[in-house]
Design a protein around this motif. Sequence first.
Motif, PDB file in Angstrom:
ATOM      1  N   LYS A  56     -16.510  53.669 -16.155  1.00 40.65           N
ATOM      2  CA  LYS A  56     -16.662  53.425 -17.593  1.00 40.65           C
ATOM      3  C   LYS A  56     -17.478  52.144 -17.812  1.00 40.65           C
ATOM      4  CE  LYS A  56     -14.198  56.994 -18.256  1.00 40.65           C
ATOM      5  NZ  LYS A  56     -14.771  58.243 -18.728  1.00 40.65           N
ATOM      6  N   LEU A  57     -17.729  51.836 -19.075  1.00 41.60           N
ATOM      7  CA  LEU A  57     -18.638  50.715 -19.355  1.00 41.60           C
ATOM      8  C   LEU A  57     -18.128  49.368 -18.821  1.00 41.60           C
ATOM      9  CD1 LEU A  57     -17.519  48.827 -21.921  1.00 41.60           C
ATOM     10  CD2 LEU A  57     -18.281  50.780 -23.259  1.00 41.60           C
ATOM     11  N   GLY A  58     -16.829  49.249 -18.687  1.00 43.69           N
ATOM     12  CA  GLY A  58     -16.263  47.981 -18.205  1.00 43.69           C
ATOM     13  C   GLY A  58     -16.252  47.847 -16.692  1.00 43.69           C
ATOM     14  N   ASP A  59     -16.741  48.859 -16.025  1.00 41.12           N
ATOM     15  CA  ASP A  59     -16.746  48.866 -14.556  1.00 41.12           C
ATOM     16  C   ASP A  59     -18.004  48.160 -14.055  1.00 41.12           C
ATOM     17  OD1 ASP A  59     -16.233  49.423 -11.923  1.00 41.12           O
ATOM     18  OD2 ASP A  59     -16.808  51.525 -12.044  1.00 41.12           O
ATOM     19  N   VAL A  60     -17.975  46.842 -14.087  1.00 42.63           N
ATOM     20  CA  VAL A  60     -19.121  46.014 -13.697  1.00 42.63           C
ATOM     21  C   VAL A  60     -18.729  45.276 -12.425  1.00 42.63           C
ATOM     22  CG1 VAL A  60     -20.671  44.149 -14.380  1.00 42.63           C
ATOM     23  CG2 VAL A  60     -19.656  45.615 -16.138  1.00 42.63           C
ATOM     24  N   LYS A  61     -19.334  45.636 -11.312  1.00 37.49           N
ATOM     25  CA  LYS A  61     -18.845  45.038 -10.066  1.00 37.49           C
ATOM     26  C   LYS A  61     -19.951  44.667  -9.092  1.00 37.49           C
ATOM     27  CE  LYS A  61     -18.092  49.682  -8.543  1.00 37.49           C
ATOM     28  NZ  LYS A  61     -17.314  50.830  -8.863  1.00 37.49           N
ATOM     29  N   GLN A  62     -21.191  44.800  -9.517  1.00 34.20           N
ATOM     30  CA  GLN A  62     -22.265  44.653  -8.531  1.00 34.20           C
ATOM     31  C   GLN A  62     -22.400  43.258  -7.926  1.00 34.20           C
ATOM     32  OE1 GLN A  62     -22.578  46.051 -11.498  1.00 34.20           O
ATOM     33  NE2 GLN A  62     -24.074  45.019 -12.789  1.00 34.20           N
ATOM     34  N   ASP A  63     -21.817  42.250  -8.556  1.00 32.55           N
ATOM     35  CA  ASP A  63     -22.000  40.887  -8.053  1.00 32.55           C
ATOM     36  C   ASP A  63     -20.872  40.385  -7.160  1.00 32.55           C
ATOM     37  OD1 ASP A  63     -24.451  40.591  -9.288  1.00 32.55           O
ATOM     38  OD2 ASP A  63     -23.562  39.913 -11.169  1.00 32.55           O
ATOM     39  N   TRP A  64     -19.847  41.176  -6.956  1.00 31.55           N
ATOM     40  CA  TRP A  64     -18.760  40.706  -6.094  1.00 31.55           C
ATOM     41  C   TRP A  64     -19.262  40.540  -4.660  1.00 31.55           C
ATOM     42  CZ3 TRP A  64     -15.330  38.768  -9.003  1.00 31.55           C
ATOM     43  CH2 TRP A  64     -14.796  39.411 -10.107  1.00 31.55           C
ATOM     44  N   PRO A  65     -18.635  39.675  -3.894  1.00 31.33           N
ATOM     45  CA  PRO A  65     -19.067  39.464  -2.503  1.00 31.33           C
ATOM     46  C   PRO A  65     -18.687  40.646  -1.608  1.00 31.33           C
ATOM     47  CG  PRO A  65     -17.042  38.269  -2.929  1.00 31.33           C
ATOM     48  CD  PRO A  65     -17.485  38.839  -4.253  1.00 31.33           C
ATOM     49  N   SER A  66     -19.247  40.647  -0.412  1.00 32.01           N
ATOM     50  CA  SER A  66     -18.894  41.671   0.579  1.00 32.01           C
ATOM     51  C   SER A  66     -17.502  41.377   1.138  1.00 32.01           C
ATOM     52  CB  SER A  66     -19.904  41.631   1.723  1.00 32.01           C
ATOM     53  OG  SER A  66     -19.817  40.372   2.385  1.00 32.01           O
ATOM     54  N   ILE A  67     -16.899  42.366   1.784  1.00 36.20           N
ATOM     55  CA  ILE A  67     -15.604  42.117   2.417  1.00 36.20           C
ATOM     56  C   ILE A  67     -15.767  41.100   3.554  1.00 36.20           C
ATOM     57  CG2 ILE A  67     -14.464  44.284   1.759  1.00 36.20           C
ATOM     58  CD1 ILE A  67     -15.054  45.397   4.527  1.00 36.20           C
ATOM     59  N   GLU A  68     -16.920  41.115   4.180  1.00 37.39           N
ATOM     60  CA  GLU A  68     -17.191  40.152   5.256  1.00 37.39           C
ATOM     61  C   GLU A  68     -17.127  38.720   4.722  1.00 37.39           C
ATOM     62  OE1 GLU A  68     -21.022  40.734   7.028  1.00 37.39           O
ATOM     63  OE2 GLU A  68     -20.461  39.611   8.832  1.00 37.39           O
ATOM     64  N   GLN A  69     -17.727  38.526   3.540  1.00 34.94           N
ATOM     65  CA  GLN A  69     -17.710  37.212   2.898  1.00 34.94           C
ATOM     66  C   GLN A  69     -16.278  36.787   2.575  1.00 34.94           C
ATOM     67  OE1 GLN A  69     -20.420  34.711   1.488  1.00 34.94           O
ATOM     68  NE2 GLN A  69     -18.440  34.009   2.197  1.00 34.94           N
TER      69      GLN A  69
END
Length: 278
Positions: A160-173
Amino acid sequence: MIADLHTHTTASDGILRPDELVSRAKLHGVDLLAITDHDTLAGLPLAQEVANASDITLVAGIELSCLWQGRGIHIVGLNVDVACPTLNAGVVQQGAVREKRARIIAERLEKAGITGAYEGAKAIAGEAELGRPHFAQFLLATGAVRSAEQAFKRYLGAGKLGDVKQDWPSIEQAVAWVHAAGGRAVVAHPVKYKLTRTKLRELLADFKACGGDALEVISGLQTPNITRDMGLLCRQFELLASCGSDFHSPNFGWQALGGFGKLASELTPVWHDWRIAS
Ligand code: MN
Ligand code: MN
Ligand code: MN
């Protein structure tokens, strides 16, 4: 011993203050309690004060939002040094991502005809890390939806429109931040991502490859089948085992503090070699 290693306070989206949470955990017989607020360590000092005064061991924790193969994955860090500069720099970075995300969600809501969402959600969050549950409360308060659940279904949830996640770090980070702070990194609530078996195994393999330590075999009330199955994966990937309620509110019975059964004896608990736990 009852260990609950995944809980939230008003420092993120929980409804109890850190001191209230510790008292309630004590009341529920929890001996080892981790506070794992979303992307913040802010609740820990107050919680520690209360823990010192009562017979309960507090573990400093955090739940880090990450991105893996385009999906939002949560990595819990346990037994971290809250003074670690690397982890604290990570927390600052996460705060900036949250802020930017909140602005984007508000812009998109505006386009959908709902105005003032940023200010509204911010006012509800107060001192807490601003998250989607605050937007849900705002949407509920303005009458745009009839329940928080509906807010996620229509506006905020996956896809949905609130699903904004592209800037989160990797799991490695995330694993690197947790390790820099001397802690253990745990894949939180593995069932919640609704991954296929193949994808879940891929996630655990990637997590293991970047040095991840543990799997949350038990997350709140779940069926014995799931507990057995996650225990099996835990052993297959040679991970330590964690368990937690993911407590946010006393109103959610399925996430009662310490109320989720024990880890199977063949698993090695994530706390097995912590001095504080003995
Ligand atoms: Mn939450
Ligand atoms: Mn989570
Ligand atoms: Mn959580």
